[in-house]
Design a protein around this motif. Structure first.
Motif, PDB file in Angstrom:
ATOM      1  N   HIS A 119       0.836  -1.207   0.000  1.00  0.00           N
ATOM      2  CA  HIS A 119       0.000   0.000   0.000  1.00  0.00           C
ATOM      3  C   HIS A 119       0.871   1.257   0.000  1.00  0.00           C
ATOM      4  O   HIS A 119       1.939   1.276   0.626  1.00  0.00           O
ATOM      5  CB  HIS A 119      -0.909  -0.016   1.224  1.00  0.00           C
ATOM      6  N   VAL A 121       0.717   3.964   1.520  1.00  0.00           N
ATOM      7  CA  VAL A 121       0.978   4.664   2.789  1.00  0.00           C
ATOM      8  C   VAL A 121       2.349   4.313   3.361  1.00  0.00           C
ATOM      9  O   VAL A 121       2.897   5.053   4.169  1.00  0.00           O
ATOM     10  CB  VAL A 121      -0.086   4.385   3.890  1.00  0.00           C
ATOM     11  N   PHE A 122       2.904   3.171   2.917  1.00  0.00           N
ATOM     12  CA  PHE A 122       4.218   2.768   3.427  1.00  0.00           C
ATOM     13  C   PHE A 122       5.356   3.498   2.712  1.00  0.00           C
ATOM     14  O   PHE A 122       6.498   3.457   3.143  1.00  0.00           O
ATOM     15  CB  PHE A 122       4.441   1.262   3.218  1.00  0.00           C
ATOM     16  N   ASN A 130      -4.198   5.533  -5.285  1.00  0.00           N
ATOM     17  CA  ASN A 130      -3.848   4.195  -5.766  1.00  0.00           C
ATOM     18  C   ASN A 130      -4.862   3.756  -6.818  1.00  0.00           C
ATOM     19  O   ASN A 130      -5.900   4.380  -6.989  1.00  0.00           O
ATOM     20  CB  ASN A 130      -3.700   3.189  -4.623  1.00  0.00           C
ATOM     21  N   HIS A 132      -5.545  -0.097  -8.254  1.00  0.00           N
ATOM     22  CA  HIS A 132      -6.252  -1.353  -7.979  1.00  0.00           C
ATOM     23  C   HIS A 132      -7.483  -1.529  -8.862  1.00  0.00           C
ATOM     24  O   HIS A 132      -8.565  -1.878  -8.377  1.00  0.00           O
ATOM     25  CB  HIS A 132      -6.597  -1.464  -6.480  1.00  0.00           C
ATOM     26  N   ASP A 135      -7.024  -6.909  -9.541  1.00  0.00           N
ATOM     27  CA  ASP A 135      -6.183  -7.431  -8.465  1.00  0.00           C
ATOM     28  C   ASP A 135      -5.187  -8.435  -9.037  1.00  0.00           C
ATOM     29  O   ASP A 135      -5.179  -8.717 -10.245  1.00  0.00           O
ATOM     30  CB  ASP A 135      -7.023  -7.985  -7.306  1.00  0.00           C
ATOM     31  N   PRO A 245       4.290  -6.050   8.422  1.00  0.00           N
ATOM     32  CA  PRO A 245       3.044  -6.802   8.309  1.00  0.00           C
ATOM     33  C   PRO A 245       3.233  -8.042   7.435  1.00  0.00           C
ATOM     34  O   PRO A 245       3.987  -8.026   6.464  1.00  0.00           O
ATOM     35  CB  PRO A 245       2.089  -5.824   7.624  1.00  0.00           C
TER      36      PRO A 245
ATOM     37  N   SER B 153      -8.326  -2.185   1.805  1.00  0.00           N
ATOM     38  CA  SER B 153      -7.487  -1.034   1.415  1.00  0.00           C
ATOM     39  C   SER B 153      -7.059  -1.091  -0.045  1.00  0.00           C
ATOM     40  O   SER B 153      -6.683  -0.082  -0.627  1.00  0.00           O
ATOM     41  CB  SER B 153      -6.245  -0.976   2.293  1.00  0.00           C
ATOM     42  N   LYS B 154      -7.079  -2.300  -0.631  1.00  0.00           N
ATOM     43  CA  LYS B 154      -6.670  -2.449  -2.026  1.00  0.00           C
ATOM     44  C   LYS B 154      -7.857  -2.819  -2.917  1.00  0.00           C
ATOM     45  O   LYS B 154      -7.662  -3.181  -4.082  1.00  0.00           O
ATOM     46  CB  LYS B 154      -5.565  -3.508  -2.132  1.00  0.00           C
ATOM     47  N   LEU B 156      -9.565  -5.407  -3.203  1.00  0.00           N
ATOM     48  CA  LEU B 156      -9.383  -6.700  -3.860  1.00  0.00           C
ATOM     49  C   LEU B 156     -10.717  -7.432  -4.005  1.00  0.00           C
ATOM     50  O   LEU B 156     -11.545  -7.408  -3.100  1.00  0.00           O
ATOM     51  CB  LEU B 156      -8.431  -7.587  -3.056  1.00  0.00           C
ATOM     52  N   ILE B 171      -2.179  -1.846   6.616  1.00  0.00           N
ATOM     53  CA  ILE B 171      -1.911  -0.404   6.685  1.00  0.00           C
ATOM     54  C   ILE B 171      -2.170   0.179   8.074  1.00  0.00           C
ATOM     55  O   ILE B 171      -1.680   1.243   8.394  1.00  0.00           O
ATOM     56  CB  ILE B 171      -2.657   0.415   5.600  1.00  0.00           C
TER      57      ILE B 171
END
Lengths: 327, 227
Positions: A119, A121-122, A130, A132, A135, A245, B153-154, B156, B171
């Motif tokens: 993601h 944010v990292f 973003n 997406h 997928d 994570p 968040s993605k 999916l 996240i």
């Protein structure tokens, strides 16, 4: 020697040949620079040449802007190495991804790893939008479609089929654990031909995962490359254990790294670093030996980002040199 | 409902800086329920602004009114009679309310006092969570009634990704992994098989990606003509 399938079709890349030959596969990883210097790619590439069967080029890894994986992959082709370009779903929509895949194919790139992507944010542009649009599962299907000469919308690719060896990621350390083998099965059904796993620092859990994968017969349909990487220090091991994570780091690895510097005073930084590096490489070799004995494992994917020099001693130490060559 | 939160006082002060007589307009629907733009919040914000502008040596007048719904003409039309007393309207409606006021009363500047944040619900008192992205093609029937478009968040469709651990998203440890929730529910229902099918790429044309959206209901239009 087991005959390993690459999920049905032929690409002709070196990586595919090694997989099909049934020999233990070794892939590596190269992080393109946060800049434009070709030499930065070449320097790392030379450390991996002849040591691995294919080299992953990360795609804006950890959401930090870097040279494009395709451009860096082309440099590898020119330097006589086999690139595996990573492609994430974070930064591009299906139009842009297919355009880049056409370009990658034209540039001689034949292996690709389909990922969701860390993601943003990292990374270093946390305010970015973003994408997406699709997928990673759908990206695998899309690459497979292009392999047959068909775009995602069903239109024909001018020039016809462009088969690429399709890789996907698997994280045996993510949750829900029980679903992970099923998700792998979905990726295989989508068209994945090889799998690279998350870094393994919990051999017990990995073996349990592989047991389930083998029970489902997935190892016969796809080449599973177990992810390993040399630890740089006990601090790095703890950081991965506590902060990253999707990772599990067993106490064994933390303790072994701590033991490596026992008796070396804090101020002797160079000596500590050397001891840590030696231990990190040793542990990595030990893991590879264990993975060779793990049913269903077709090879290893060695991630030594910003420490590419470690790969050769690891591969040599694991008795995996020289790498197979084909005419 | 639409969930919103108030902008900072500093930003609001900046937005009203050029005006002297300001009407603060609240909304009695969604933003009242999210405690951001109802009668009570209009009152608190107006007094804060009175005090703040006075302390700054540039005292302004703030009048207060709350309409039932800022997003429907019939509720905002009655404001017309009093608007000429003011040189600016500070709306505590959502983005739809602000635009409705601006469209109905183009002569007077309308500024937003809220940030419209998401479509969601209070999961407990004082805690609001996003639930819907209004993508225009609902897939809740496939995902156990948990939306991965709004809550992963993605976004999916074939999750979870490798970042799902101990039930939370990579996240933020405060965000539950939508796909863990979906998995748990499908297992509880004995419907794991439904998660084994690969979901195809989503048609985003029904979402904002297809351009601004509009629904025309000829059946309703016709009824109005007949009345």
């Amino acid at each position: 020697m087991t005959q390993i399938s690459t999920n049905g079709y032929e690409v002709g890349s070196n990586l595919e040949r090694v997989i099909r030959s049934g020999q233990f596969v070794v892939t590596g990883e190269l992080g393109p620079p946060q800049g434009w210097e070709r030499e930065a790619v070449e320097r790392k590439a030379h450390l991996l040449k002849g040591v691995v069967d294919g080299v992953n080029l990360t795609d804006n890894q950890t959401a930090i802007v870097r040279m494009s994986s395709i451009a860096a992959g082309r440099i590898l082709v020119e330097e006589g190495l086999e690139p595996i370009i990573q492609m994430t779903c974070r930064d591009r929509n299906r139009l842009s991804m297919q355009a880049d895949l056409l370009g990658a194919y034209a540039l001689g790139i034949r292996n690709i790893l389909a990922l969701s992507g860390d993601h943003q944010v990292f990374g270093n542009h946390p305010t970015a939008k973003n994408v997406h649009d699709i997928d990673s599962m759908q990206l695998i299907q899309m690459i497979r479609g292009l392999g047959k000469g068909v775009f995602q919308n069903g239109d024909k690719v001018v020039g016809g089929a462009m088969p690429m060896l399709i890789g996907a990621a698997a994280n045996p350390f993510g949750d829900p654990f029980d679903f992970r083998p099923y998700r792998l099965a979905k990726k295989v059904a989508a068209g994945a031909q090889f799998i690279q796993t998350q870094l393994i620092y919990d051999m017990e859990r990995f073996r349990e995962y592989m047991k389930r994968v083998v029970d489902m017969g997935l190892h016969e349909k796809v080449a599973i490359l177990a992810g390993v990487g040399p630890l740089k220090s006990s601090g790095a091991a703890k950081y991965m254990r506590d902060k990253v994570p999707g990772m599990i780091v067993g106490e064994y690895y933390v303790t072994e790294m701590e033991n490596a510097i026992k008796g070396i005073p804090k101020e002797e930084k160079a000596a500590r670093k050397e001891a840590w590096q030696r231990q990190g490489i040793e542990l990595c070799i030990e893991q590879i030996q264990q993975l060779k004995e793990t049913p269903g494992v077709a090879g290893v994917h060695i991630m030594a980002i910003e420490w590419e020099a470690a790969v050769k001693p690891i591969v040599a130490g694991a008795g995996l040199l020289p790498r197979p060559t084909f005419n | 409902m639409i969930v919103a939160e108030q902008k900072s006082l500093a930003e609001i002060k900046g937005l009203v800086a050029d005006a002297k007589n300001i009407l603060v307009v609240g909304c009695g629907t969604c933003v009242t329920v999210s405690f951001a733009g109802g009668t009570k919040e209009v009152g608190i914000l107006a007094s804060s602004l009175r005090m703040a502008t006075k302390l700054d040596g540039n005292a302004k007048q703030f009048a207060e009114v709350t309409v039932q719904r800022q997003c429907e003409w019939e509720y905002i039309d009655p404001l017309a009679a009093q608007l000429d007393q003011y040189d600016l309207v500070l709306s505590l409606g959502c983005g739809i309310g602000v635009q409705a006021l601006a469209e109905r009363f183009p002569a007077i500047p309308i500024v937003p006092g809220l940030n419209t944040t998401f479509l969601g619900m209070p999961v407990e008192h004082g805690v609001f969570e996003e639930r819907c992205q209004a993508c225009g093609d609902c897939i809740l029937g496939l995902t156990g009634g948990i939306c991965p478009i709004a809550r992963c968040s993605k976004q999916l469709l074939n999750g979870p990704c490798g970042g799902s651990q101990r039930g939370v998203c990579e996240i933020d440890a405060e965000i539950p992994c939508a796909w863990q929730l979906i998995y748990d529910r499908m297992i509880a229902r004995g419907q794991l098989d439904r998660l084994l099918e690969i979901q195809p790429p989503k048609n985003w044309s029904t979402s904002r990606d297809g351009g601004p959206r509009k629904i025309v209901r000829e059946d309703l239009r016709k009824l109005e003509d007949e009345e």
